[in-house]
Motif scaffolding. Sequence first.
Motif, PDB file in Angstrom:
ATOM      1  N   GLY A   1      30.883  40.356  -8.643  1.00  0.00           N
ATOM      2  CA  GLY A   1      32.207  39.607  -9.269  1.00  0.00           C
ATOM      3  C   GLY A   1      33.851  40.606  -9.141  1.00  0.00           C
ATOM      4  N   PRO A   2      34.910  39.755  -7.919  1.00  0.00           N
ATOM      5  CA  PRO A   2      35.368  40.415  -7.824  1.00  0.00           C
ATOM      6  C   PRO A   2      36.054  41.782  -8.853  1.00  0.00           C
ATOM      7  CG  PRO A   2      35.618  38.425  -6.991  1.00  0.00           C
ATOM      8  CD  PRO A   2      34.208  38.333  -7.525  1.00  0.00           C
ATOM      9  N   ARG A   3      35.970  41.343 -10.274  1.00  0.00           N
ATOM     10  CA  ARG A   3      36.657  41.826 -11.405  1.00  0.00           C
ATOM     11  C   ARG A   3      36.085  43.210 -11.966  1.00  0.00           C
ATOM     12  NH1 ARG A   3      41.270  40.779 -10.971  1.00  0.00           N
ATOM     13  NH2 ARG A   3      40.606  40.103  -9.082  1.00  0.00           N
ATOM     14  N   ALA A   4      35.336  43.305 -11.213  1.00  0.00           N
ATOM     15  CA  ALA A   4      33.950  43.945 -11.661  1.00  0.00           C
ATOM     16  C   ALA A   4      33.924  45.646 -10.692  1.00  0.00           C
ATOM     17  CB  ALA A   4      32.481  44.047 -11.453  1.00  0.00           C
ATOM     18  N   ALA A   5      35.347  45.243  -9.697  1.00  0.00           N
ATOM     19  CA  ALA A   5      35.398  45.966  -8.419  1.00  0.00           C
ATOM     20  C   ALA A   5      37.084  46.839  -9.250  1.00  0.00           C
ATOM     21  CB  ALA A   5      35.567  45.465  -7.635  1.00  0.00           C
ATOM     22  N   SER A   6      37.233  47.686  -9.961  1.00  0.00           N
ATOM     23  CA  SER A   6      37.840  48.386 -10.515  1.00  0.00           C
ATOM     24  C   SER A   6      38.030  49.477  -9.560  1.00  0.00           C
ATOM     25  CB  SER A   6      38.305  49.056 -12.199  1.00  0.00           C
ATOM     26  OG  SER A   6      36.836  49.649 -12.720  1.00  0.00           O
ATOM     27  N   VAL A   7      39.458  50.357 -10.084  1.00  0.00           N
ATOM     28  CA  VAL A   7      39.284  51.977  -9.364  1.00  0.00           C
ATOM     29  C   VAL A   7      38.511  52.904  -9.818  1.00  0.00           C
ATOM     30  CG1 VAL A   7      40.958  53.561  -8.656  1.00  0.00           C
ATOM     31  CG2 VAL A   7      41.671  51.512  -8.382  1.00  0.00           C
TER      32      VAL A   7
ATOM     33  N   LEU B   1      40.879  57.888  -4.061  1.00  0.00           N
ATOM     34  CA  LEU B   1      41.823  56.142  -3.649  1.00  0.00           C
ATOM     35  C   LEU B   1      42.334  55.530  -3.510  1.00  0.00           C
ATOM     36  CD1 LEU B   1      37.979  56.453  -4.417  1.00  0.00           C
ATOM     37  CD2 LEU B   1      38.586  54.240  -5.513  1.00  0.00           C
ATOM     38  N   TYR B   2      43.290  56.139  -5.095  1.00  0.00           N
ATOM     39  CA  TYR B   2      44.564  55.942  -5.615  1.00  0.00           C
ATOM     40  C   TYR B   2      45.710  56.468  -3.798  1.00  0.00           C
ATOM     41  CZ  TYR B   2      44.554  53.873  -9.682  1.00  0.00           C
ATOM     42  OH  TYR B   2      43.961  53.111 -10.835  1.00  0.00           O
ATOM     43  N   HIS B   3      46.126  57.823  -3.308  1.00  0.00           N
ATOM     44  CA  HIS B   3      46.142  58.344  -2.581  1.00  0.00           C
ATOM     45  C   HIS B   3      45.938  57.200  -1.133  1.00  0.00           C
ATOM     46  CE1 HIS B   3      47.341  61.762   0.433  1.00  0.00           C
ATOM     47  NE2 HIS B   3      46.581  61.505   0.670  1.00  0.00           N
ATOM     48  N   ARG B   4      44.396  57.389  -0.987  1.00  0.00           N
ATOM     49  CA  ARG B   4      44.225  56.206   0.702  1.00  0.00           C
ATOM     50  C   ARG B   4      44.838  55.242   1.128  1.00  0.00           C
ATOM     51  NH1 ARG B   4      38.380  58.168   2.436  1.00  0.00           N
ATOM     52  NH2 ARG B   4      39.058  60.245   2.301  1.00  0.00           N
ATOM     53  N   PHE B   5      44.768  54.479  -0.734  1.00  0.00           N
ATOM     54  CA  PHE B   5      44.543  53.005  -0.566  1.00  0.00           C
ATOM     55  C   PHE B   5      46.056  52.344  -1.540  1.00  0.00           C
ATOM     56  CE2 PHE B   5      39.711  53.862   0.090  1.00  0.00           C
ATOM     57  CZ  PHE B   5      40.259  53.505   1.376  1.00  0.00           C
ATOM     58  N   GLY B   6      45.814  53.363  -2.164  1.00  0.00           N
ATOM     59  CA  GLY B   6      47.036  52.518  -3.269  1.00  0.00           C
ATOM     60  C   GLY B   6      46.745  52.195  -4.628  1.00  0.00           C
ATOM     61  N   ASN B   7      46.038  51.763  -5.047  1.00  0.00           N
ATOM     62  CA  ASN B   7      45.772  50.927  -5.661  1.00  0.00           C
ATOM     63  C   ASN B   7      44.214  49.848  -5.526  1.00  0.00           C
ATOM     64  OD1 ASN B   7      46.576  48.549  -4.281  1.00  0.00           O
ATOM     65  ND2 ASN B   7      48.984  48.871  -6.131  1.00  0.00           N
ATOM     66  N   ARG B   8      43.924  49.145  -6.209  1.00  0.00           N
ATOM     67  CA  ARG B   8      43.036  48.285  -6.682  1.00  0.00           C
ATOM     68  C   ARG B   8      42.997  47.170  -5.577  1.00  0.00           C
ATOM     69  NH1 ARG B   8      41.705  42.952  -7.768  1.00  0.00           N
ATOM     70  NH2 ARG B   8      39.092  42.573  -8.282  1.00  0.00           N
ATOM     71  N   ASN B   9      43.933  46.388  -5.404  1.00  0.00           N
ATOM     72  CA  ASN B   9      44.288  46.026  -4.419  1.00  0.00           C
ATOM     73  C   ASN B   9      43.998  46.420  -2.631  1.00  0.00           C
ATOM     74  OD1 ASN B   9      44.249  43.763  -5.990  1.00  0.00           O
ATOM     75  ND2 ASN B   9      46.303  43.252  -5.307  1.00  0.00           N
TER      76      ASN B   9
ATOM     77  N   ALA C   1      41.525  46.489   1.913  1.00  0.00           N
ATOM     78  CA  ALA C   1      40.796  46.889   3.418  1.00  0.00           C
ATOM     79  C   ALA C   1      39.105  47.397   3.760  1.00  0.00           C
ATOM     80  CB  ALA C   1      41.089  48.474   2.842  1.00  0.00           C
ATOM     81  N   ALA C   2      38.701  46.741   2.602  1.00  0.00           N
ATOM     82  CA  ALA C   2      37.195  45.692   2.444  1.00  0.00           C
ATOM     83  C   ALA C   2      37.116  44.968   3.215  1.00  0.00           C
ATOM     84  CB  ALA C   2      36.488  46.029   1.267  1.00  0.00           C
ATOM     85  N   TRP C   3      38.014  43.698   3.228  1.00  0.00           N
ATOM     86  CA  TRP C   3      38.459  42.219   3.388  1.00  0.00           C
ATOM     87  C   TRP C   3      38.595  41.903   4.965  1.00  0.00           C
ATOM     88  CZ3 TRP C   3      40.140  38.183   5.690  1.00  0.00           C
ATOM     89  CH2 TRP C   3      39.981  37.218   5.454  1.00  0.00           C
TER      90      TRP C   3
END
Length: 197
Positions: free
Chosen positions: A24-30, A44-52, A57-59
């Motif tokens: 589920g979505p909640r499991a996908a933390s940084v 991950l923070y450098h490339r994508f900014g945050n969890r969102n 990007a995946a979606w």
Amino acid sequence: MAPPRKHSTDVILDAARTLVLTDGPRAASVAAIAEASGAPVGTLYHRFGNRNGVLTAAWLRALERFQERAIAAGEQTDPVEAGVAMARASIEFATELPDDAMLLLNLRPSDLLDGGPDADFRTRLDTMNAPLVARIRWIAAELLGADGERELDAISRAVIDLPYAALRRHAHAPKLPGWLADDLTATARTLLTSYRR
């Protein structure tokens, strides 16, 4: 020339997608995505900014992969054949990339993101959807003589809604039935042919 990235973006996005589909979505933390992908949290923070950013990007990657196939399939000069090929492309996409198909079938961006999609996301989505909408509009104009709301709805039923419903029905099967693409193609062709003026 920039050095190659140590941690592949696709590996990171695959890990995020797997976490979302499995737990589920909640499991996908940084932290969970970092652990699953082997990439440091800082990457991950450098490339994508945050969890969102990672989940967006995946979606969007899944959507882009689908649209590439649908748009390429719809480049035929006969409107019926273009629509049929676009419908079939949906099944082929789900066969070739089942995890991406599951992500698009089962989750909207608002299901994934903290706070929901922002204006930049919506703008990007509109830009990505524009070629597909244009092709559906062309099919409507060619077959029905107009591309108004009713005509677009009619073409969308054959090209988008039929494959979507078929894929939803078989979404949790271990494998899509081998006959599904042929059956769907025949149904879409019958419907689109009935629209010819």
